[in-house]
Design a protein around this motif. Structure first.
Motif, short mmCIF file in Angstrom:
data_model
loop_
_atom_site.label_atom_id
_atom_site.label_comp_id
_atom_site.label_asym_id
_atom_site.label_seq_id
_atom_site.Cartn_x
_atom_site.Cartn_y
_atom_site.Cartn_z
N LEU A 25 13.65 -4.36 -49.69
CA LEU A 25 13.31 -3.36 -48.68
C LEU A 25 14.11 -3.57 -47.40
N VAL A 26 14.04 -4.79 -46.85
CA VAL A 26 14.67 -5.00 -45.54
C VAL A 26 16.19 -4.93 -45.64
N PHE A 46 17.13 -1.17 -45.94
CA PHE A 46 16.84 -0.37 -44.76
C PHE A 46 17.70 -0.80 -43.56
N MET A 49 19.74 -6.48 -39.72
CA MET A 49 18.61 -7.33 -39.39
C MET A 49 18.45 -8.43 -40.44
N ASP A 54 7.42 9.43 -48.54
CA ASP A 54 7.84 8.90 -47.25
C ASP A 54 7.56 7.40 -47.15
N ARG A 55 7.30 6.75 -48.30
CA ARG A 55 7.15 5.29 -48.34
C ARG A 55 7.91 4.79 -49.54
N LEU A 56 8.52 3.62 -49.42
CA LEU A 56 9.31 3.11 -50.54
C LEU A 56 8.47 2.88 -51.79
N LYS A 99 7.34 18.82 -48.01
CA LYS A 99 7.99 18.69 -46.70
C LYS A 99 9.43 19.17 -46.71
N ILE A 120 10.11 4.85 -44.97
CA ILE A 120 9.38 3.71 -44.40
C ILE A 120 8.58 4.20 -43.20
N SER A 121 7.38 3.67 -43.03
CA SER A 121 6.53 4.10 -41.92
C SER A 121 6.79 3.24 -40.69
N GLU A 169 5.25 -0.20 -41.22
CA GLU A 169 6.05 -1.02 -42.14
C GLU A 169 7.31 -1.54 -41.46
N THR A 170 7.90 -0.70 -40.59
CA THR A 170 9.10 -1.11 -39.87
C THR A 170 8.79 -2.32 -38.99
N LEU A 214 8.43 -5.58 -40.84
CA LEU A 214 9.67 -6.27 -41.20
C LEU A 214 9.89 -7.47 -40.27
N GLY A 215 9.42 -7.32 -39.04
CA GLY A 215 9.57 -8.40 -38.06
C GLY A 215 8.82 -9.67 -38.44
N GLU A 224 1.33 5.46 -38.74
CA GLU A 224 1.48 5.94 -40.12
C GLU A 224 2.56 7.00 -40.30
N GLN A 245 6.36 8.59 -40.70
CA GLN A 245 7.66 8.16 -41.20
C GLN A 245 8.59 8.06 -39.98
#
Lengths: 286, 248
Positions: free
Chosen positions: A156-157, A160, A164, A215-217, A267, B90-91, B94-95, B98-99, B132, B134
């Motif tokens: 994921l990271v 995306f 980072m 809208d979510r992986l 959407k 990704i919401s 969730e972003t 990642l941290g 929540e 996107q």
């Protein structure tokens, strides 16, 4: 005899069905990462690049899985090497490497085996799936799904925000080649279902359908897997019913699902969007 | 006391073109530093080369007294907004989660504790109500605040931000600079690549003025004088005029 009776009665059809569902699921899952990383062309490349490996495996009498993974990975490395060490752009580098691997594969196969085998490898022949093939597909499927589950966070990271992930010390390159390995394995598993030429459709089309709908992986992964499996079942059914080429039919079903999502997704769907903008226009003009 | 950052004789090039040459400076802990300079001065390149995101040709860099590899988990990096794919599924929450990944390590997943912490970080930047959504549904300023929340979630000693104020609204900019100042006051070190001279004196304690080489590093008063700026910006004189007027 209808499809369901036939499935109950004939072992080859059961194996075909189980194998194609598994292929639909894993192609959908890996396909999500391929399209999110903008590597659709890479999927096409790796799938073609397994051909010389398959031929070499015949030559040395080993399971074609090993040869295929080897040449798939070598091609991925070659592509990366050329685009990083010259001004050749990535897509050109992909084009050069995979076509040469593919050409080499065609020559090797025609020397070593008959053209019927080549035809089956290129276009798939799901009805000829042997039990050993089915189990191999199953094994690869479990492995790929487990890998995605275990390394979900890292995938994921790095998909995306690769900057980072690199900055906190994830090995981006290793992750890339790891994904390429999974991709090669998925391709090998798909050889008999849809064949080399059409694997890329199973990788990209269900994943793209899912991309439009989520809208979510994690949702995208499930929807892509579902679309892949549904395409496999429906495609196999239609090909059985109307006596059509099974791989091609599966791919076309996947395409129909994509077009439906493209038109009607809540959407993103073009139909809703044009309706909305027409409403907006008439509201303004009134 | 060890410095937060020391750079000695740093050289970086892109495809054989020199991007940075002979850069040396050191930054004390607990400071808020702006990296400024004209377009193409190598500001982002400096930030990336410090983190070894791009290779260095020459030079020693220590962060918190160590090589960067040994302190990666003590550094939060916020990339330029233009480098992010905002259509990614990704919401907001969730972003920010990642941290928490760097400290979780490979085989652990974010649990309730991490989620609570992510919510807390979102609250600090005023983005909690959007958790929540996107990320593509947000405005530029909101997106930047979410990425700052992600950096906060990393709980690091040093923060690197690349052009955080480009294309965002005033209130987001104020929120962000306020948080950066709070970080400094709590003992953290913050480095910000900044494109705009006009507010540099309000925002930062110290400035690194760059134009492929180090023009000057020092306090805002030392750096923000017309001679220094002219030296760095050369022909871009309209900038200089504004500077002289507002600075006078």
């Amino acid at each position: 005899m209808n499809f369901f009776e036939a499935v109950m009665q004939y072992g080859f059809l059961q194996k075909a069905l189980v194998t194609s569902i598994m292929v639909g699921v894993i192609c959908g899952v890996i396909g999500c990462f391929i399209i999110l990383r903008g590597m659709a062309l890479m999927g096409d490349a790796i799938s073609h690049a397994v051909l010389p490996g398959v031929a070499l495996s015949y030559l040395f009498g080993v399971n074609f899985f090993f040869g295929a993974v080897l040449t798939g990975i070598l091609t991925a490395i070659g592509i990366g090497y050329i685009s990083q060490n010259s001004k050749i752009k990535n897509d050109s580098s992909i084009g050069i490497m995979f076509t040469s691997a593919f050409a080499l594969g065609i020559i090797l196969i025609t020397i070593l085996k008959s053209s019927t085998d080549l035809y089956d490898i290129l276009f798939g022949n799901v009805l000829a799936v042997r039990p050993s093939d089915m189990w191999m597909t199953f094994g690869i499927g479990i492995l790929v799904l487990a890998a995605v589950y275990i390394f979900y966070k890292e995938l994921l990271v790095s998909s995306f925000d690769p900057t980072m992930s690199q900055s906190y010390g994830l090995p981006n390159k290793l992750i890339h080649y790891f994904l390429m390995t999974l991709l090669t394995m998925v391709t090998v598993a798909s050889l008999q279902t849809v064949g080399i030429v059409l694997v890329v459709a199973m990788l990209i089309t269900p994943a793209s359908t899912a991309y439009l709908l989520s809208d979510r992986l994690w949702k995208m992964l499930f929807i892509a897997a579902g679309c892949g499996a549904l395409s496999a079942v429906l495609g196999l059914y239609i090909s059985f019913r109307y006596n059509l080429a099974s791989g091609a039919t599966i791919v076309l079903v996947a395409t129909v699902l994509f077009i439906t999502a493209f038109m009607f997704s809540p959407k993103q769907g073009v139909v809703w969007r044009s309706l909305k903008s027409r409403k907006q226009k008439s509201a303004v003009n009134y | 006391m060890t410095c937060a950052l020391t750079v000695n004789d740093l050289y970086v090039s892109y495809y054989g073109n020199e991007a940075l040459r002979d850069i040396s400076f050191s930054i004390e802990k607990q400071s808020l530093v702006g990296i400024i300079g004209p377009n193409g001065a190598g500001k982002s390149t400096l930030l990336k080369s410090l983190l070894k995101l791009i290779p260095r040709d020459k030079g020693e860099v220590t962060i918190l007294g160590k090589e960067v590899e040994q302190v990666r988990k003590q550094i939060a990096y916020v990339p330029q907004r233009s480098n992010i794919d905002w259509d990614f599924p990704i919401s907001v929450l969730e972003t920010v989660l990642l941290g928490t990944y760097p400290k979780l390590g490979v085989f652990h997943r974010p649990k309730k504790r991490e989620r609570m912490w992510a919510h807390e970080c979102l609250e600090k930047v005023g983005m909690e109500p959007f958790a929540e959504r996107q990320i593509g549904e947000l405005s530029g300023g909101q997106q930047q605040r979410v990425f700052l929340a992600r950096a906060l979630a990393q709980e690091t000693e040093i923060f690197f931000l690349d052009e955080p104020f480009v294309g965002i609204d005033i209130s987001s900019e104020e929120t962000i600079i306020q948080i950066l100042k709070e970080l400094r006051d709590s003992g953290k070190t913050v480095l910000v690549v900044h494109h705009d001279l006009s507010k540099s004196d309000e925002y930062f304690d110290e400035l690194v003025l760059l134009n492929k080489e180090l023009v000057r590093y020092g306090t805002v008063e030392e750096v923000m004088n017309p001679k220094m700026i002219a030296q760095a910006y050369g022909g871009q004189l309209s900038f200089l005029k504004d500077m002289v007027v507002t600075g006078a």
